[in-house]
Design a protein around this motif. Structure first.
Motif, PDB file in Angstrom:
ATOM      1  N   GLN A 184      29.243 113.726  88.076  1.00 32.53           N
ATOM      2  CA  GLN A 184      28.979 112.500  88.816  1.00 32.53           C
ATOM      3  C   GLN A 184      30.270 111.724  89.061  1.00 32.53           C
ATOM      4  OE1 GLN A 184      25.647 110.237  87.327  1.00 32.53           O
ATOM      5  NE2 GLN A 184      26.472 108.305  88.093  1.00 32.53           N
ATOM      6  N   THR A 185      31.171 111.802  88.110  1.00 28.87           N
ATOM      7  CA  THR A 185      32.447 111.104  88.221  1.00 28.87           C
ATOM      8  C   THR A 185      33.415 111.826  89.151  1.00 28.87           C
ATOM      9  OG1 THR A 185      32.206 110.253  85.969  1.00 28.87           O
ATOM     10  CG2 THR A 185      34.421 110.208  86.926  1.00 28.87           C
ATOM     11  N   GLU A 186      33.415 113.161  89.111  1.00 27.48           N
ATOM     12  CA  GLU A 186      34.459 113.935  89.777  1.00 27.48           C
ATOM     13  C   GLU A 186      34.121 114.408  91.189  1.00 27.48           C
ATOM     14  OE1 GLU A 186      36.300 115.809  85.630  1.00 27.48           O
ATOM     15  OE2 GLU A 186      35.319 117.115  87.101  1.00 27.48           O
ATOM     16  N   LEU A 187      32.875 114.755  91.452  1.00 27.95           N
ATOM     17  CA  LEU A 187      32.548 115.398  92.722  1.00 27.95           C
ATOM     18  C   LEU A 187      32.560 114.428  93.897  1.00 27.95           C
ATOM     19  CD1 LEU A 187      29.635 117.826  91.731  1.00 27.95           C
ATOM     20  CD2 LEU A 187      32.084 118.330  91.966  1.00 27.95           C
ATOM     21  N   GLN A 188      32.860 114.981  95.074  1.00 27.94           N
ATOM     22  CA  GLN A 188      32.734 114.222  96.306  1.00 27.94           C
ATOM     23  C   GLN A 188      31.253 114.104  96.682  1.00 27.94           C
ATOM     24  OE1 GLN A 188      35.451 112.875  97.821  1.00 27.94           O
ATOM     25  NE2 GLN A 188      36.708 113.741  96.176  1.00 27.94           N
ATOM     26  N   SER A 189      30.919 113.109  97.468  1.00 24.06           N
ATOM     27  CA  SER A 189      29.516 112.875  97.823  1.00 24.06           C
ATOM     28  C   SER A 189      28.937 113.989  98.687  1.00 24.06           C
ATOM     29  CB  SER A 189      29.365 111.535  98.539  1.00 24.06           C
ATOM     30  OG  SER A 189      30.168 111.501  99.717  1.00 24.06           O
ATOM     31  N   SER A 190      29.796 114.813  99.279  1.00 21.58           N
ATOM     32  CA  SER A 190      29.336 115.926 100.118  1.00 21.58           C
ATOM     33  C   SER A 190      29.044 117.193  99.318  1.00 21.58           C
ATOM     34  CB  SER A 190      30.386 116.235 101.189  1.00 21.58           C
ATOM     35  OG  SER A 190      31.630 116.573 100.575  1.00 21.58           O
ATOM     36  N   ALA A 191      29.288 117.166  98.038  1.00 17.08           N
ATOM     37  CA  ALA A 191      29.135 118.364  97.211  1.00 17.08           C
ATOM     38  C   ALA A 191      27.673 118.656  96.895  1.00 17.08           C
ATOM     39  CB  ALA A 191      29.923 118.212  95.912  1.00 17.08           C
ATOM     40  N   LYS A 192      27.412 119.912  96.588  1.00 11.55           N
ATOM     41  CA  LYS A 192      26.100 120.328  96.102  1.00 11.55           C
ATOM     42  C   LYS A 192      26.276 121.073  94.782  1.00 11.55           C
ATOM     43  CE  LYS A 192      22.767 120.403  99.804  1.00 11.55           C
ATOM     44  NZ  LYS A 192      21.639 121.153 100.405  1.00 11.55           N
ATOM     45  N   VAL A 193      25.311 120.890  93.903  1.00 10.15           N
ATOM     46  CA  VAL A 193      25.345 121.508  92.580  1.00 10.15           C
ATOM     47  C   VAL A 193      24.103 122.368  92.405  1.00 10.15           C
ATOM     48  CG1 VAL A 193      25.442 121.125  90.091  1.00 10.15           C
ATOM     49  CG2 VAL A 193      26.610 119.531  91.642  1.00 10.15           C
ATOM     50  N   VAL A 194      24.301 123.597  91.964  1.00 12.02           N
ATOM     51  CA  VAL A 194      23.182 124.501  91.695  1.00 12.02           C
ATOM     52  C   VAL A 194      23.154 124.787  90.194  1.00 12.02           C
ATOM     53  CG1 VAL A 194      22.138 126.741  92.170  1.00 12.02           C
ATOM     54  CG2 VAL A 194      23.429 125.553  93.961  1.00 12.02           C
ATOM     55  N   ALA A 195      22.080 124.377  89.547  1.00  6.37           N
ATOM     56  CA  ALA A 195      21.908 124.610  88.115  1.00  6.37           C
ATOM     57  C   ALA A 195      20.965 125.795  87.918  1.00  6.37           C
ATOM     58  CB  ALA A 195      21.349 123.375  87.431  1.00  6.37           C
ATOM     59  N   CYS A 196      21.359 126.732  87.092  1.00  6.93           N
ATOM     60  CA  CYS A 196      20.566 127.933  86.822  1.00  6.93           C
ATOM     61  C   CYS A 196      20.059 127.913  85.385  1.00  6.93           C
ATOM     62  CB  CYS A 196      21.405 129.179  87.061  1.00  6.93           C
ATOM     63  SG  CYS A 196      22.196 129.245  88.678  1.00  6.93           S
ATOM     64  N   ARG A 197      18.811 128.348  85.214  1.00 11.07           N
ATOM     65  CA  ARG A 197      18.128 128.443  83.930  1.00 11.07           C
ATOM     66  C   ARG A 197      17.657 127.099  83.385  1.00 11.07           C
ATOM     67  NH1 ARG A 197      22.230 132.448  82.423  1.00 11.07           N
ATOM     68  NH2 ARG A 197      21.349 134.512  82.841  1.00 11.07           N
ATOM     69  N   PHE A 198      18.523 126.072  83.426  1.00  9.78           N
ATOM     70  CA  PHE A 198      18.130 124.765  82.910  1.00  9.78           C
ATOM     71  C   PHE A 198      18.533 123.679  83.912  1.00  9.78           C
ATOM     72  CE2 PHE A 198      18.910 127.402  79.147  1.00  9.78           C
ATOM     73  CZ  PHE A 198      17.691 127.270  78.487  1.00  9.78           C
ATOM     74  N   PRO A 199      17.616 122.737  84.215  1.00  2.82           N
ATOM     75  CA  PRO A 199      17.955 121.657  85.142  1.00  2.82           C
ATOM     76  C   PRO A 199      18.741 120.557  84.439  1.00  2.82           C
ATOM     77  CG  PRO A 199      15.717 121.385  84.371  1.00  2.82           C
ATOM     78  CD  PRO A 199      16.219 122.668  83.751  1.00  2.82           C
TER      79      PRO A 199
END
Length: 221
Positions: free
Chosen positions: A167-182
């Motif tokens: 939340q601190t580092e990523l740009q607002s245009s980024a997407k995050v994909v979490a696998c196995r655990f949300p």
């Protein structure tokens, strides 16, 4: 002295020499066996040490290979995306390599040096080494601000802390994909797959705090 006495003495001396020889051979055999066992243990530790060491850390991110379905789910939810992609805890590199084949400039960060070296070799063998990079690094010591797509195969114990970091580092245009655990507090924009192959997709616009306009802060209530 009788011939019988001479033969008896000779037999006794031969027996003593044989016993001494057997003892010396057993001693050498014992030393050799000790060296072999010791060397085997050292070699075993050298190979398995990097695999075990991460498990001894406060937050464990063990190596569990992604399934083919998991990889397909990750690529499907990112099929409209492009640019850079980072796999946090890249393991044997299969996500990074698959992403590179799909057109991403893909990077993997992994603490285990053996897996990193194997990933580099595998990327070279698959012909995507020009579009992949693998680094030996602790994920908590890396900034992910330059990446527009982030993939993480995490464990529940680390997800809350990772939320704060991303939340601190990523740009607002980024997407995050979490696998196995949300992630524990973020609301996913999309969910794909089922069971262990489930992936959760998060848009940085939804979890990054809004940027407050300076002029707005100056306005009186």
């Amino acid at each position: 002295m009788s011939e019988f006495g001479i033969e008896s003495n000779h037999s006794t001396e031969t027996h003593k020499q044989g016993s001494a020889g057997d003892g010396s051979f057993k001693k050498r055999l014992g030393i050799f066996a000790t060296c072999v066992v010791g060397g085997s243990l050292v070699a075993l530790y050298a190979v398995t040490g990097p695999f075990i060491a991460p498990a001894l850390r406060k937050v464990c991110l063990p190596f569990v290979p992604a399934t083919r379905t998991q990889i397909e789910n990750v690529l499907n939810v990112l099929k409209t995306r492009s640019g850079s992609l980072v796999d946090i805890g890249s393991g044997d590199g299969r996500i990074v390599i698959a992403a590179a084949k799909s057109g991403f400039k893909a990077v993997g960060f992994e603490l285990n040096p053996w897996l990193v070296w194997y990933s580099r070799f595998k990327a070279w063998r698959e012909g995507v080494h020009h579009n992949t990079s693998f680094y030996i690094s602790d994920l908590w010591k890396v900034s992910f601000s330059e990446y527009s797509n982030v993939v993480i195969f995490g464990v529940p114990q680390m997800m809350e802390q990772l939320e704060v970091k991303l939340q601190t580092e990523l740009q607002s245009s980024a997407k995050v994909v979490a696998c196995r655990f949300p992630f524990p507090t973020w609301t996913p924009d999309d969910v794909a797959g089922e069971g262990i192959d489930t992936v959760w997709v998060y848009n940085a616009k939804t979890f990054k705090p809004p940027i407050r306009n300076y002029k707005d802060s100056e306005r009186p209530n």
